[in-house]
Design a protein around this motif. Structure first.
Motif, PDB file in Angstrom:
ATOM      1  N   GLY A 115       0.900  -1.297   0.175  1.00 20.86           N
ATOM      2  CA  GLY A 115      -0.138   0.032  -0.021  1.00 20.86           C
ATOM      3  C   GLY A 115       0.906   1.161  -0.141  1.00 20.86           C
ATOM      4  O   GLY A 115       0.372   2.156  -0.160  1.00 20.86           O
ATOM      5  N   ARG A 116       2.117   1.023   0.113  1.00 20.92           N
ATOM      6  CA  ARG A 116       2.914   2.322   0.412  1.00 20.92           C
ATOM      7  C   ARG A 116       2.973   3.148  -1.049  1.00 20.92           C
ATOM      8  O   ARG A 116       3.162   2.476  -2.108  1.00 20.92           O
ATOM      9  N   GLY A 117       2.932   4.401  -0.816  1.00 19.60           N
ATOM     10  CA  GLY A 117       3.142   5.119  -2.271  1.00 19.60           C
ATOM     11  C   GLY A 117       1.891   5.654  -3.042  1.00 19.60           C
ATOM     12  O   GLY A 117       1.826   6.577  -3.813  1.00 19.60           O
ATOM     13  N   ILE A 118       0.755   4.946  -2.474  1.00 15.33           N
ATOM     14  CA  ILE A 118      -0.654   5.129  -3.033  1.00 15.33           C
ATOM     15  C   ILE A 118      -0.883   6.828  -2.575  1.00 15.33           C
ATOM     16  O   ILE A 118      -1.328   7.352  -3.497  1.00 15.33           O
ATOM     17  N   PHE A 121      21.351   4.132   5.943  1.00 11.54           N
ATOM     18  CA  PHE A 121      21.630   3.615   4.631  1.00 11.54           C
ATOM     19  C   PHE A 121      20.225   3.587   3.802  1.00 11.54           C
ATOM     20  O   PHE A 121      20.459   4.046   2.875  1.00 11.54           O
ATOM     21  N   LEU A 122      19.302   3.589   4.456  1.00 11.92           N
ATOM     22  CA  LEU A 122      17.877   3.847   3.578  1.00 11.92           C
ATOM     23  C   LEU A 122      17.812   5.152   3.123  1.00 11.92           C
ATOM     24  O   LEU A 122      17.147   5.398   2.079  1.00 11.92           O
ATOM     25  N   LYS A 123      18.276   6.427   3.902  1.00 12.32           N
ATOM     26  CA  LYS A 123      18.380   7.656   3.431  1.00 12.32           C
ATOM     27  C   LYS A 123      19.338   7.692   2.123  1.00 12.32           C
ATOM     28  O   LYS A 123      18.955   8.554   1.308  1.00 12.32           O
ATOM     29  N   ALA A 124      20.360   7.017   2.150  1.00 15.92           N
ATOM     30  CA  ALA A 124      21.322   7.274   1.156  1.00 15.92           C
ATOM     31  C   ALA A 124      20.691   6.619  -0.202  1.00 15.92           C
ATOM     32  O   ALA A 124      20.693   7.013  -1.291  1.00 15.92           O
ATOM     33  N   ILE A 125      19.793   5.588  -0.031  1.00 17.13           N
ATOM     34  CA  ILE A 125      19.301   4.734  -1.030  1.00 17.13           C
ATOM     35  C   ILE A 125      17.894   5.648  -1.449  1.00 17.13           C
ATOM     36  O   ILE A 125      18.020   5.922  -2.609  1.00 17.13           O
ATOM     37  N   ARG A 126      17.528   6.457  -0.680  1.00 16.41           N
ATOM     38  CA  ARG A 126      16.186   7.185  -1.133  1.00 16.41           C
ATOM     39  C   ARG A 126      16.900   8.375  -1.942  1.00 16.41           C
ATOM     40  O   ARG A 126      16.194   9.020  -2.875  1.00 16.41           O
ATOM     41  N   ASN A 127      17.835   9.063  -1.587  1.00 13.46           N
ATOM     42  CA  ASN A 127      18.714  10.162  -1.901  1.00 13.46           C
ATOM     43  C   ASN A 127      19.282   9.978  -3.499  1.00 13.46           C
ATOM     44  O   ASN A 127      19.346  10.781  -4.295  1.00 13.46           O
ATOM     45  N   ALA A 128      19.657   8.603  -3.841  1.00 14.21           N
ATOM     46  CA  ALA A 128      20.272   8.051  -4.814  1.00 14.21           C
ATOM     47  C   ALA A 128      19.134   7.582  -5.844  1.00 14.21           C
ATOM     48  O   ALA A 128      19.194   7.939  -7.032  1.00 14.21           O
ATOM     49  N   LEU A 129      18.064   6.981  -5.417  1.00 14.42           N
ATOM     50  CA  LEU A 129      16.865   6.599  -6.085  1.00 14.42           C
ATOM     51  C   LEU A 129      15.959   7.454  -6.553  1.00 14.42           C
ATOM     52  O   LEU A 129      15.286   8.204  -5.768  1.00 14.42           O
ATOM     53  N   PRO A 130      15.479   7.727  -7.870  1.00 19.17           N
ATOM     54  CA  PRO A 130      14.460   8.690  -8.246  1.00 19.17           C
ATOM     55  C   PRO A 130      13.101   8.445  -7.655  1.00 19.17           C
ATOM     56  O   PRO A 130      13.050   7.035  -7.354  1.00 19.17           O
ATOM     57  N   GLU A 131      12.320   9.511  -7.500  1.00 20.54           N
ATOM     58  CA  GLU A 131      10.889   9.104  -6.869  1.00 20.54           C
ATOM     59  C   GLU A 131       9.989   8.194  -7.646  1.00 20.54           C
ATOM     60  O   GLU A 131       9.674   7.262  -7.067  1.00 20.54           O
ATOM     61  N   ASP A 132      10.332   7.941  -8.882  1.00 21.69           N
ATOM     62  CA  ASP A 132       9.685   6.942  -9.733  1.00 21.69           C
ATOM     63  C   ASP A 132      10.496   5.476 -10.004  1.00 21.69           C
ATOM     64  O   ASP A 132      10.157   4.895 -10.715  1.00 21.69           O
ATOM     65  N   GLY A 133      11.744   5.575  -9.174  1.00 24.07           N
ATOM     66  CA  GLY A 133      12.472   4.399  -9.076  1.00 24.07           C
ATOM     67  C   GLY A 133      11.732   3.305  -8.480  1.00 24.07           C
ATOM     68  O   GLY A 133      10.956   3.722  -7.319  1.00 24.07           O
ATOM     69  N   ILE A 134      12.227   2.123  -8.684  1.00 22.53           N
ATOM     70  CA  ILE A 134      11.414   1.218  -7.997  1.00 22.53           C
ATOM     71  C   ILE A 134      12.312   0.325  -7.001  1.00 22.53           C
ATOM     72  O   ILE A 134      13.542   0.045  -7.642  1.00 22.53           O
ATOM     73  N   PHE A 135      11.876   0.013  -5.881  1.00 21.90           N
ATOM     74  CA  PHE A 135      12.585  -0.395  -4.820  1.00 21.90           C
ATOM     75  C   PHE A 135      11.997  -1.734  -4.326  1.00 21.90           C
ATOM     76  O   PHE A 135      10.815  -2.084  -4.255  1.00 21.90           O
ATOM     77  N   VAL A 136      13.054  -2.672  -4.439  1.00 19.37           N
ATOM     78  CA  VAL A 136      12.534  -4.240  -4.332  1.00 19.37           C
ATOM     79  C   VAL A 136      13.106  -4.370  -2.975  1.00 19.37           C
ATOM     80  O   VAL A 136      14.172  -4.900  -2.746  1.00 19.37           O
ATOM     81  N   ASP A 137      12.115  -4.629  -2.006  1.00 19.67           N
ATOM     82  CA  ASP A 137      12.494  -5.199  -0.608  1.00 19.67           C
ATOM     83  C   ASP A 137      12.937  -6.631  -0.843  1.00 19.67           C
ATOM     84  O   ASP A 137      12.244  -7.268  -1.566  1.00 19.67           O
ATOM     85  N   GLU A 138      13.771  -7.080   0.174  1.00 22.53           N
ATOM     86  CA  GLU A 138      14.271  -8.459   0.567  1.00 22.53           C
ATOM     87  C   GLU A 138      13.669  -8.879   1.952  1.00 22.53           C
ATOM     88  O   GLU A 138      14.010  -7.769   2.853  1.00 22.53           O
ATOM     89  N   PRO A 191      10.921   6.557   2.712  1.00 24.70           N
ATOM     90  CA  PRO A 191       9.744   7.213   2.182  1.00 24.70           C
ATOM     91  C   PRO A 191       9.489   6.796   1.026  1.00 24.70           C
ATOM     92  O   PRO A 191      10.382   6.500  -0.068  1.00 24.70           O
ATOM     93  N   ILE A 192       8.253   6.576   0.371  1.00 21.50           N
ATOM     94  CA  ILE A 192       7.901   6.370  -1.077  1.00 21.50           C
ATOM     95  C   ILE A 192       6.649   7.266  -1.477  1.00 21.50           C
ATOM     96  O   ILE A 192       5.718   7.554  -0.800  1.00 21.50           O
ATOM     97  N   GLU A 193       6.908   7.580  -2.555  1.00 18.75           N
ATOM     98  CA  GLU A 193       6.101   8.637  -3.389  1.00 18.75           C
ATOM     99  C   GLU A 193       5.171   8.430  -4.247  1.00 18.75           C
ATOM    100  O   GLU A 193       4.406   9.059  -4.609  1.00 18.75           O
ATOM    101  N   LYS A 194       5.453   7.168  -4.843  1.00 15.03           N
ATOM    102  CA  LYS A 194       4.554   6.748  -6.049  1.00 15.03           C
ATOM    103  C   LYS A 194       4.066   5.338  -5.836  1.00 15.03           C
ATOM    104  O   LYS A 194       4.991   4.353  -5.249  1.00 15.03           O
TER     105      LYS A 194
END
Length: 541
Positions: A240-243, A358-375, A388-391
C-alpha cells in the motif's frame, strides 16, 4: 482460418492480449513452444534466466511494476516445483501471472509410466497455488483457454493462473480461430445503499483513519481526495505504500497508524486484508469499519464490517466521494497532532542505525519513480516502515509469504518491464545467494538492476531469535560468503564496496550512471531490531 500448432495459437493469443515478453526456460517438453517463440521473435521477446524460480519471479516483478498480466514458461514436474514459490507469492500478492507449463505426452498423463519430469496430478497441484488452472488438449482449445486464463488473472481479484500442455499437443496442427479481442472484463456495479451507509459513517466520524493495501494501487487520486475531505490520516504498509505520497501531510507510516488506532472512531480500509488491524491491534464496537474490496469474500473474513463496498477501488471510491459531500462534517486540522507523532517516530528511528542512514542514502540516490525491491533481510524489514515512498508500484515487497530470496529475480522482471525506470534491489547475504546465478541473466539480457548486498555473515533474523529466545544457542545461522565485489566482477558486472551511508550513496549514483547491471557490497555487523515497529501490541477490543 489459419492452420497453426497449439504452441503457435498460444503465442498469437498472448500477443493479442498485449503480452510481448515471456520469461522462460527451455526443455524437451517445451520445445515446440520455444519454436513458436522463435517464429514470433519480431513481435515477442523471450528472456531466459538460469533457474525456473527466476522465470516466475521475473514475471511476478513485471506484473507488480506494471499492474498488467505477465507470462512465464517452464517444464513440468521439477520445473513447475522450482517455480512454485514464485507462484505462491504471486497468489499472496494478487499478481496477474500466467504460467505456461509443459507436460508429458497427453495419453500418458497420470498413468505413472515414469516419463521424464512426470508428476502425479500436476493440474491439481497447480490449482492449489493459482486462482485457476486448465489443460490445453488441442490446437482449437488454445485461443479460448489462453484468453480465459488472462481473463481469470485480471478480472475480479487479480491472481496467478496456469495452463499445462503436453509435449505432443504443443506440436499438433489444425485450423484455429484467433479471437478478435480480449474477453471483456465484468462491468462495475455500485451498491447505492451501501455507499450511502459508508458515507454517513465516515461523514459523522470525528477521528477517521484510512488503511490501504495493494487493492488501492490504482486509486491514488480518490484516496487523496477522501483523506483531505475527512482530514483522515492514511496508514499504509508494504504494497500500500506510495498510493498516497509519504510527503503528503496526511500520510503516516504504520507505527504512527498504530498510535492513532486506539482513538479512531471510524476506519476506511481499502484493498487490504486488514489482517494486522484485526489480528493484532484490535477492534471494538466503538470503531465503525468500512471496507472496500474487489473480492466479495474479503470484507467479512474476520468480522462483519459496518459497511462494505464490493468492487474495484477507484469507481467505488468515486461514488463514496460524491455521497460523502452530502454527509461530511467540519473537522479541525490534525497537522499539530500528526507532527507530534512524526517527532516521536523520528526519535524512535534514530535508534535504528545504521539501517536508517543506509535507507536515506538509497532514497537520495533512487529517483521518486524508481522501483525499490524489498528483500527478507534486516534492511528490508526496516525499509517497510522507514523508507519514504512517493508513487504507487515503486515499493515491491513479498507479501505474507515473505519468502527469502525472492528479490533479485523480481527486480530483474520489474526492470525488464519498465526499462525507463531505475530499479534497485536490496538483499541480505543469505537471500541473495538464492538467485546469485542470475547475475549472468542480468548481463546476458542487459537488465540494468542495481543490487545492494548487505552482508552480515548470517541469517540475521534467525540469529537474533536464537540469541533472544533460545539462550544464545546458535545453530545454522552463520554463513560463509564470497567476496561479493569479486563475484560480480567475474560475471562482468561493475561492483562497488561501501562501508557507511555516505559511501553507499556515492556508489549508487555511480552505479545508476552506468545504465548497466551493478552490485554494491555493504559488509556490516549486527544491527538493532526493527520488530517493535512492526509487531505492535493490541490497543483496543
Amino acid at each position: 482460418m489459419p492452420r497453426l500448432s497449439t504452441a503457435e495459437a498460444t503465442v498469437e493469443t498472448l500477443l493479442l492480449h498485449g503480452l510481448d515478453t515471456v520469461y522462460a526456460l527451455p526443455g524437451l517438453h517445451q520445445d515446440p513452444l520455444f519454436d513458436a517463440f522463435y517464429h514470433a521473435s519480431d513481435r515477442l521477446r523471450v528472456i531466459h534466466p538460469r533457474h525456473e524460480q527466476t522465470a516466475a519471479y521475473m514475471a511476478l516483478g513485471a506484473a507488480l511494476a506494471t499492474g498488467r498480466p505477465q507470462a512465464f514458461g517452464v517444464v513440468p514436474g521439477p520445473g513447475l516445483l522450482n517455480a512454485g514459490a514464485a507462484l505462491l507469492t504471486a497468489y499472496g500478492m494478487n499478481a496477474p501471472v500466467i504460467g505456461l507449463i509443459g507436460q508429458i505426452p497427453q495419453a500418458d498423463i497420470d498413468r505413472g509410466h515414469g516419463h521424464l519430469h512426470e508428476i502425479h496430478d500436476q493440474l491439481g497441484l497447480m490449482r492449489h497455488i493459482t486462482k485457476w488452472a486448465e489443460r490445453i488438449r488441442s490446437p482449437q482449445e488454445a485461443p479460448t483457454l489462453v484468453s480465459q486464463a488472462i481473463w481469470q488473472a485480471t478480472s475480479g481479484r487479480p491472481r496467478p493462473v496456469a495452463l499445462e500442455c503436453a509435449l505432443d499437443t504443443w506440436a499438433k496442427r489444425s485450423e484455429v480461430v484467433i479471437p478478435d479481442a480480449p474477453l471483456p472484463l465484468p462491468p462495475e456495479s455500485i451498491d447505492d445503499e451501501a455507499v450511502e451507509t459508508a458515507a454517513r459513517i465516515l461523514g459523522n466520524a470525528e477521528r477517521p483513519i484510512i488503511v490501504l493495501g495493494g487493492g488501492a494501487l490504482d486509486a491514488s487520486a480518490e484516496i487523496i481526495k477522501l483523506a483531505e475531505m475527512l482530514e483522515a490520516p492514511v496508514s499504509s504498509y508494504r504494497r500500500g505504500r506510495g498510493i498516497i505520497p509519504s510527503s503528503h501531510r496526511l500520510a503516516v507510516d504504520m507505527p504512527i497508524g498504530h498510535r492513532l488506532w486506539k482513538d479512531a472512531d471510524a476506519v476506511l480500509a481499502v484493498g487490504t486484508r486488514f489482517f494486522i488491524q484485526n489480528g493484532s491491534w484490535g477492534i471494538d464496537d466503538r470503531l465503525k469499519v468500512v471496507r472496500v474490496d474487489i473480492d466479495p469474500d474479503e470484507p467479512e473474513r474476520f468480522r462483519k464490517p459496518d459497511a462494505a463496498l464490493v468492487g474495484d477501488a477507484a469507481p467505488q471510491l468515486r461514488a463514496l466521494i460524491a455521497s460523502l459531500a452530502r454527509h461530511n462534517r467540519e473537522r479541525a486540522s490534525r497537522a499539530e497532532e500528526l507532527n507530534g507523532h512524526r517527532a516521536w517516530f523520528a526519535e524512535r528511528l534514530s535508534k535504528l542505525e545504521p539501517q536508517v542512514s543506509f535507507l536515506k542514502a538509497i532514497r537520495n540516490a533512487l529517483p521518486e519513480d524508481g522501483i525499490f525491491v524489498d528483500e527478507v533481510s534486516q534492511m528490508g524489514f526496516a525499509s517497510r516502515v522507514a523508507l519514504p515512498i512517493e508513487k504507487p508500484r515503486t515499493f515491491l515487497s513479498p507479501g505474507y509469504q515473505d519468502n527469502l530470496g525472492w528479490g533479485f529475480g523480481t527486480a530483474l522482471g520489474a526492470k525488464a518491464a519498465m526499462p525507463g525506470r531505475k530499479v534497485l534491489a536490496i538483499a541480505g547475504d543469505g537471500g541473495f545467494m538464492y538467485q546469485v546465478g542470475e547475475l549472468a541473466t542480468a548481463v546476458r539480457h542487459n537488465i540494468a538492476v542495481v543490487v545492494v548486498v548487505f552482508d552480515n555473515g548470517a541469517f540475521g533474523n534467525v540469529k537474533r531469535i536464537q540469541q533472544e529466545r533460545y539462550g544464545n544457542r546458535l545453530i545454522a545461522s552463520d554463513l560463509q560468503n564470497p567476496d561479493f565485489a569479486k563475484l560480480a566482477e567475474s560475471f562482468g558486472i561493475a561492483s562497488f564496496k561501501a562501508l557507511d551511508a555516505r559511501q553507499l550513496e556515492d556508489a549508487l549514483h555511480k552505479a545508476f550512471a552506468l545504465n548497466a547491471p551493478a552490485l554494491v557490497w555493504v559488509p556490516h555487523g549486527d544491527v538493532p531490531s526493527p520488530w517493535d515497529l512492526i509487531m505492535m501490541p493490541k490497543v483496543r477490543g
